[in-house]
Design an enzyme around this catalytic site. Structure first.
Site, short mmCIF file in Angstrom:
data_model
loop_
_atom_site.label_atom_id
_atom_site.label_comp_id
_atom_site.label_asym_id
_atom_site.label_seq_id
_atom_site.Cartn_x
_atom_site.Cartn_y
_atom_site.Cartn_z
N GLU A 35 19.37 -0.68 4.27
CA GLU A 35 20.23 -0.18 5.33
C GLU A 35 19.77 -0.84 6.63
O GLU A 35 18.58 -0.83 6.94
CB GLU A 35 20.09 1.36 5.44
N ARG A 262 7.68 3.75 -5.49
CA ARG A 262 7.62 3.01 -4.24
C ARG A 262 6.18 2.67 -3.91
O ARG A 262 5.25 3.28 -4.43
CB ARG A 262 8.28 3.79 -3.11
N LYS A 272 10.74 3.83 7.56
CA LYS A 272 11.43 3.23 8.71
C LYS A 272 11.53 4.22 9.86
O LYS A 272 11.46 3.83 11.02
CB LYS A 272 12.82 2.77 8.28
#
Ligand code: ATP
Ligand code: MG
Length: 564
Positions: A35, A262, A272
């Site tokens: 994104e 992850r 983020k």
């Protein structure tokens, strides 16, 4: 890159088995779907290496770069550009396969209309709080919303009006009609569309409603013919919804979602949101602050793409969450730079030494090896003269046991030069601080001369006072004083920032071959570590970032000793 990029892992095994079985028409199409709401970090590098690596290592495989840009309020073209730069810098290529989820908005809308027609979606008018109450809990089933039985016609009308901007934000949503009693909460009529009167960086004000991630993502995969949709573990419970959406849309391709754990790293942040917070609150200098685990930060600090790829390959891909030590990442950059970085001499905290018996007016040029790991790197000349600087740390007036460097009456070798002996110590009469050393050199001990008469226990680095160039050096320490996983969840993470994460040292001296260095050039400063010329560096105002220290045997000994 043409050689295979990655070690085997369970995902590669699944893909190989699918290929062998002719599943997905014998194709492998992956995607990396960021994104554009922030810069990429080392966690994204793991996903990039996995997705692009898999496609690269499979004949005919391809990996798309898709911007998952369905949230108008947080996305920005600056991020779109930075993400492309970073993926390329890491060494990967999407060829002409760059896509934007926002390009599918019209198709996604049409599919939603089809779902309504099939009785698989409805417009709901409950408030957010009511919706939460109707959803039930892990223990209790949810309840059907009163809107669930709206007629198809009414739903179509309302959805059209939502698109036309006739309703305020939050007044209606489009929901999938699945099962309010499902044990998987993600299947309790999830929201597919929300009204948002917001301007999107690509579609402007065309849209007054935006698709939810769980709706847009599987359909974007299906539209692009993705075969293996690889995502992180938190989406495992969303997989039944992913499959439901693709099936109900009657897409020609059925992508297969596969989850992996992850990457988490000690003593830093890999989210983020937190990275953005640290930039916005000016806790760091920007997205490329060398303390951040962003690709831009690592790059500015002196990391190489090869080191990052080797690290990602080494940590592998698994189903189990784990936290990786920062030292492992540092190990990989050290290994890579050891092979490629030219050696130079730099003194961070200078201590003046005068060679009493060295002629005042006869500087010499000594030959220094550029890289002992790479004979093709050749040699260079380093000026040597009567007045030199050495590292303050390399002298102790009262040397502790196991300290083998310079001390009164002791000898050490100067790298590429001579053996010197300390014969006098000058101190500041007020502070008692050592201000300079008097030494003698032995002209018969020139480095490289075949006969080594005397053994000395240490070789230290130096620069010539008359020739050295001033520089600023920035040392980096961990961003946090504690792992976030160990932090109480209600605490503000920014209170755990390490106040000493940046040490700026001015008044450093580097050998003259660095006078014309350009930003991004990497070196080994002998005995100190790997350094990289900073982007702010200019001729006359040199700045170097320490990428990573060398392993320092003495520092380890000192650390192990109880403090005096
Ligand atoms: P963050 O958690 O940092 O906000 P994100 O998942 O929201 O990251 P996206 O832009 O959606 O960021 O991520 C793009 C891709 O990178 C996704 O497929 C995501 O799963 C993957 N990714 C993000 N963070 C990590 C990580 N720490 N380790 C591995 N893959 C990651
Ligand atoms: Mg995400």
């Amino acid at each position: 890159m043409s050689e295979p990029t990655g070690a085997s892992n369970f995902i590669r095994e699944i893909v190989a088995a699918d290929l062998a079985a002719g599943k997905h028409g014998g194709r492998v199409v992956t995607r990396f779907p960021p994104e554009p709401n922030g810069y990429l970090h080392i966690g994204h590098a793991k996903s990039i290496c996995l997705n692009f690596g898999l496609a690269h290592d499979t004949p005919g495989g391809i990996c798309h770069l898709r911007f998952d840009d369905t949230n108008p309020t947080t996305e920005d073209p600056e991020y779109v550009q930075a993400i492309q730069d970073d993926v390329r810098w890491l060494g990967f290529d999407w060829q002409d396969k760059m896509f934007f989820a926002s390009d599918y908005f019209e198709q996604l809308y049409d599919i939603a209309v089809r779902l309504i027609r099939k009785g698989k979606a409805y417009v709901d008018t409950l408030t957010v709080e009511e919706m939460r109450a109707y959803r039930g809990t892990l223990m209790e089933p949810g309840e059907n919303s009163p809107s669930r039985d709206r007629s198809i016609e009414e739903n179509l009308d309302l959805f059209r009006a939502m698109r036309a901007g006739e309703f305020a934000d939050g007044t209606h949503v489009l929901r999938a009609k699945i099962d309010m009693a499902s044990p998987n909460i993600n299947l309790r009529d999830p929201v597919l569309y929300r009204i948002r009167h917001a301007t999107h960086y690509r579609t402007g004000s065309t849209w007054r409603l935006y698709p939810a991630y769980d709706y847009a993502h599987p359909l974007s995969d299906a539209i692009e013919g993705i075969t293996h949709s690889i995502c992180t573990l938190e989406f495992e419970d969303h997989r039944p919804l992913y499959n439901w959406v693709v099936e109900q849309a009657e897409a020609p391709h059925q992508p297969q979602q596969i989850e992996f754990a992850r990457l988490n790293l000690t003593y830093t942040v890999l989210s983020k949101r937190k990275l953005l917070e640290s930039v916005e609150k000016k806790l760091v200098s920007g997205w490329d602050d060398p303390r951040l685990p962003t690709i831009k930060g690592l790059r500015r600090r002196g990391y190489t793409p090869e080191a990052i790829r080797a690290f990602c390959d080494h940590i592998g891909v698994a189903k189990r969450e784990a936290i990786v030590e920062m030292q492992l990442l540092e190990h990989f950059v050290r290994e890579d730079l050891n092979k490629r970085a030219p050696r130079v001499m730099a003194v961070l905290r200078p201590l003046k030494i005068i060679l009493d018996n060295y002629p005042d007016d006869q500087p010499e040029e000594l030959e220094a090896v550029n890289n002992p790991e790479d004979s093709s790197a050749g040699t260079r000349k380093v000026p040597f003269s009567r007045v030199l600087y050495i590292e303050q740390d390399d002298f102790r007036e009262d040397p502790p046991k196991q300290f083998f460097r310079l001390a009164p009456g002791r000898e050490v070798r100067l790298r590429y030069a001579y053996i010197i002996k300390c014969v006098g110590v000058t101190k500041d009469p007020q502070t008692g601080e050592v201000t300079e050393l008097h030494c003698t050199y032995d002209p018969t001990t020139k480095s490289g001369a075949s006969q080594e008469q005397r053994k000395v226990k240490a070789t230290i680095h130096w620069v010539s006072a008359a020739h050295a160039v001033k520089a600023e050096v920035r040392l980096y320490n961990p961003l946090l004083v504690m792992d976030l996983t160990k932090m109480p969840p209600d605490h503000d993470w920014t209170t755990y920032l390490n106040p000493n994460s940046l040490e700026q040292i001015t008044g450093c001296l580097v050998e003259p071959s660095l006078r014309q260095t350009v930003p991004g050039t990497r070196y080994q400063f002998e005995r100190l570590g790997y350094f990289c010329t900073d982007t702010d560096s200019a001729s006359g105002a040199l700045i170097f970032n320490r990428t990573v220290p060398l392993k320092d045997a003495w520092a380890k000994i000192e650390k192990a000793q109880p403090p005096r």
